[in-house]
Design a protein around this motif. Structure first.
Motif, PDB file in Angstrom:
ATOM      1  N   LEU A 154      -2.112  10.479   1.622  1.00  0.00           N
ATOM      2  CA  LEU A 154      -3.454   9.959   1.877  1.00  0.00           C
ATOM      3  C   LEU A 154      -3.393   8.521   2.379  1.00  0.00           C
ATOM      4  O   LEU A 154      -4.133   8.145   3.299  1.00  0.00           O
ATOM      5  CB  LEU A 154      -4.297  10.033   0.594  1.00  0.00           C
ATOM      6  CG  LEU A 154      -5.748   9.553   0.738  1.00  0.00           C
ATOM      7  CD1 LEU A 154      -6.491  10.392   1.764  1.00  0.00           C
ATOM      8  CD2 LEU A 154      -6.468   9.599  -0.604  1.00  0.00           C
ATOM      9  N   VAL A 155      -2.507   7.732   1.806  1.00  0.00           N
ATOM     10  CA  VAL A 155      -2.338   6.352   2.262  1.00  0.00           C
ATOM     11  C   VAL A 155      -1.906   6.329   3.730  1.00  0.00           C
ATOM     12  O   VAL A 155      -2.428   5.550   4.540  1.00  0.00           O
ATOM     13  CB  VAL A 155      -1.294   5.619   1.386  1.00  0.00           C
ATOM     14  CG1 VAL A 155      -0.881   4.301   2.030  1.00  0.00           C
ATOM     15  CG2 VAL A 155      -1.853   5.373  -0.006  1.00  0.00           C
ATOM     16  N   THR A 199       0.824  -1.205   0.000  1.00  0.00           N
ATOM     17  CA  THR A 199       0.000   0.000   0.000  1.00  0.00           C
ATOM     18  C   THR A 199       0.860   1.257   0.000  1.00  0.00           C
ATOM     19  O   THR A 199       0.633   2.184  -0.794  1.00  0.00           O
ATOM     20  CB  THR A 199      -0.932   0.015   1.232  1.00  0.00           C
ATOM     21  OG1 THR A 199      -1.689  -1.184   1.258  1.00  0.00           O
ATOM     22  CG2 THR A 199      -1.865   1.207   1.175  1.00  0.00           C
ATOM     23  N   GLN A 205      -4.897   7.393   5.935  1.00  0.00           N
ATOM     24  CA  GLN A 205      -5.911   6.339   6.023  1.00  0.00           C
ATOM     25  C   GLN A 205      -5.441   5.199   6.913  1.00  0.00           C
ATOM     26  O   GLN A 205      -6.219   4.661   7.713  1.00  0.00           O
ATOM     27  CB  GLN A 205      -6.243   5.831   4.620  1.00  0.00           C
ATOM     28  CG  GLN A 205      -7.024   6.813   3.764  1.00  0.00           C
ATOM     29  CD  GLN A 205      -7.252   6.305   2.355  1.00  0.00           C
ATOM     30  OE1 GLN A 205      -6.519   5.437   1.854  1.00  0.00           O
ATOM     31  NE2 GLN A 205      -8.260   6.840   1.682  1.00  0.00           N
ATOM     32  N   THR A 206      -4.173   4.836   6.770  1.00  0.00           N
ATOM     33  CA  THR A 206      -3.620   3.763   7.601  1.00  0.00           C
ATOM     34  C   THR A 206      -3.619   4.161   9.072  1.00  0.00           C
ATOM     35  O   THR A 206      -3.983   3.364   9.955  1.00  0.00           O
ATOM     36  CB  THR A 206      -2.184   3.428   7.146  1.00  0.00           C
ATOM     37  OG1 THR A 206      -2.195   3.055   5.765  1.00  0.00           O
ATOM     38  CG2 THR A 206      -1.601   2.290   7.962  1.00  0.00           C
ATOM     39  N   THR A 240       2.769   9.031  -6.135  1.00  0.00           N
ATOM     40  CA  THR A 240       3.308  10.367  -5.852  1.00  0.00           C
ATOM     41  C   THR A 240       4.397  10.734  -6.850  1.00  0.00           C
ATOM     42  O   THR A 240       4.425  11.853  -7.389  1.00  0.00           O
ATOM     43  CB  THR A 240       3.882  10.415  -4.421  1.00  0.00           C
ATOM     44  OG1 THR A 240       2.820  10.248  -3.486  1.00  0.00           O
ATOM     45  CG2 THR A 240       4.579  11.733  -4.150  1.00  0.00           C
ATOM     46  N   GLU A 245      -5.027   8.649  -4.230  1.00  0.00           N
ATOM     47  CA  GLU A 245      -4.374   7.835  -3.200  1.00  0.00           C
ATOM     48  C   GLU A 245      -2.854   7.883  -3.303  1.00  0.00           C
ATOM     49  O   GLU A 245      -2.187   6.870  -3.537  1.00  0.00           O
ATOM     50  CB  GLU A 245      -4.892   6.401  -3.269  1.00  0.00           C
ATOM     51  CG  GLU A 245      -6.363   6.280  -2.886  1.00  0.00           C
ATOM     52  CD  GLU A 245      -6.794   4.845  -2.684  1.00  0.00           C
ATOM     53  OE1 GLU A 245      -5.939   3.945  -2.825  1.00  0.00           O
ATOM     54  OE2 GLU A 245      -7.974   4.617  -2.406  1.00  0.00           O
ATOM     55  N   GLU A 246      -2.345   9.097  -3.111  1.00  0.00           N
ATOM     56  CA  GLU A 246      -0.888   9.237  -3.091  1.00  0.00           C
ATOM     57  C   GLU A 246      -0.383   8.940  -1.677  1.00  0.00           C
ATOM     58  O   GLU A 246      -1.148   8.522  -0.804  1.00  0.00           O
ATOM     59  CB  GLU A 246      -0.474  10.636  -3.588  1.00  0.00           C
ATOM     60  CG  GLU A 246      -1.225  11.795  -2.981  1.00  0.00           C
ATOM     61  CD  GLU A 246      -0.789  12.077  -1.569  1.00  0.00           C
ATOM     62  OE1 GLU A 246       0.411  12.305  -1.367  1.00  0.00           O
ATOM     63  OE2 GLU A 246      -1.629  12.060  -0.650  1.00  0.00           O
ATOM     64  N   ALA A 287      -9.054  12.923  -3.125  1.00  0.00           N
ATOM     65  CA  ALA A 287      -9.057  11.457  -2.987  1.00  0.00           C
ATOM     66  C   ALA A 287      -8.126  10.734  -3.951  1.00  0.00           C
ATOM     67  O   ALA A 287      -8.383   9.584  -4.310  1.00  0.00           O
ATOM     68  CB  ALA A 287     -10.478  10.917  -3.138  1.00  0.00           C
ATOM     69  N   ASP A 322       2.830   1.555  -3.351  1.00  0.00           N
ATOM     70  CA  ASP A 322       1.979   2.053  -4.441  1.00  0.00           C
ATOM     71  C   ASP A 322       1.702   3.545  -4.281  1.00  0.00           C
ATOM     72  O   ASP A 322       1.657   4.288  -5.274  1.00  0.00           O
ATOM     73  CB  ASP A 322       0.657   1.278  -4.474  1.00  0.00           C
ATOM     74  CG  ASP A 322       0.833  -0.151  -4.965  1.00  0.00           C
ATOM     75  OD1 ASP A 322       1.893  -0.450  -5.539  1.00  0.00           O
ATOM     76  OD2 ASP A 322      -0.090  -0.968  -4.762  1.00  0.00           O
ATOM     77  N   GLY A 323       1.517   3.992  -3.037  1.00  0.00           N
ATOM     78  CA  GLY A 323       1.305   5.424  -2.800  1.00  0.00           C
ATOM     79  C   GLY A 323       2.518   6.250  -3.192  1.00  0.00           C
ATOM     80  O   GLY A 323       2.388   7.331  -3.774  1.00  0.00           O
ATOM     81  N   SER A 348      -4.330  14.920  -2.229  1.00  0.00           N
ATOM     82  CA  SER A 348      -5.080  13.998  -1.370  1.00  0.00           C
ATOM     83  C   SER A 348      -6.479  14.541  -1.052  1.00  0.00           C
ATOM     84  O   SER A 348      -7.378  13.773  -0.715  1.00  0.00           O
ATOM     85  CB  SER A 348      -4.322  13.743  -0.066  1.00  0.00           C
ATOM     86  OG  SER A 348      -4.139  14.949   0.667  1.00  0.00           O
TER      87      SER A 348
END
Length: 242
Positions: free
Chosen positions: A173-174, A14, A177-178, A22, A169-170, A167, A17-18, A164
């Motif tokens: 934001l990841v 996750t 959210q985590t 980015t 998902e860079e 929304a 990928d973020g 972010s």
């Protein structure tokens, strides 16, 4: 505080990928931002009044409003006019247009720093305007604009975190959210900070090596000076002393 959890986040798919998203947003926005800046810088040199007004309005708009406002405006307002864009595309367009406004001034200052006499001397030697730009102006302007462009690139990497809000998902934001799901804000944000530091370090290293490769003093130590630039410089200095 858990170092194990920090490393777990660092090597998680996750977060990776973020970070990749980015980097993709940054590179894409920089590419189109430099293109937009180059076009605006060249249009500022034109004698056509209407084009000069268009460039001034563009610079006024995108340097006078916050980039966060521009991102939200493109994503939320354009659909009311029937223009629906994805969050990623809206982010890239907003960042590119904003970056273009600043790159235009950087590139314009670099192009104007090359003496007019060298351009005239190049034309006197039978070179076309395109060749004068390619072989005389751009090589010298590149050494001037590279440091501020490098700063803009690093700034763009950090500014990309603003997307972010729509929304995308860079990385930031990841991390948010985590952290919201586990309430481990320190570990999640530390992992994101390490990724940001790693990416900015890569950008800074790339800028350093580019500056070294374009350093004329270093070039003279390795090889003979470019005869064309030497000849044009001599012609320009001779003409200025007369």
């Amino acid at each position: 505080m858990s170092l194990e959890l920090v490393f777990e986040y660092l090597f998680s798919r996750t977060f990776f990928d973020g970070a990749v998203l980015t980097l993709l947003i940054t590179i894409t926005s920089l590419f189109f931002g430099v293109l937009a800046g180059l076009v605006v810088a060249l249009l500022q040199e034109t004698k056509i009044r209407s084009l000069q007004v268009v460039t001034l309005v563009y610079l006024w708009l995108f340097r006078g409003t916050p980039v966060l406002f521009q991102i939200i405006f493109i994503y939320n307002v354009l659909p009311t006019f029937g223009i629906r864009l994805s969050a990623f595309l809206s982010a890239v367009i907003a960042l590119s247009l904003n970056e273009g406004a600043y790159m235009a001034e950087i590139l314009r200052s670099g192009l104007q720093a090359v003496k007019t006499g060298q351009r005239t001397a190049g034309l006197a030697l039978g070179m076309t305007k395109a060749k004068v730009m390619r072989f005389i102006v751009i090589p010298q302007a590149a050494r001037i604009v590279l440091p501020p462009m490098g700063n803009q690139m690093i700034g763009m990497l950090k500014t990309s975190a603003l997307v972010s809000v729509i929304a995308v998902e860079e990385l930031l934001l990841v991390a948010n959210q985590t952290a919201s799901a586990s309430f481990r804000y320190f570990e999640a944000l530390t992992a994101a900070g390490i990724y940001y530091l790693a990416l900015t370090t890569i950008f800074m290293a790339g800028q350093f090596f580019l500056e070294r490769s374009l350093d004329p003093k270093r070039g003279r130590r390795k090889a003979a000076p470019a005869p064309l630039i030497e000849r044009l410089t001599h012609m320009t200095e001779t003409a200025e002393t007369r």
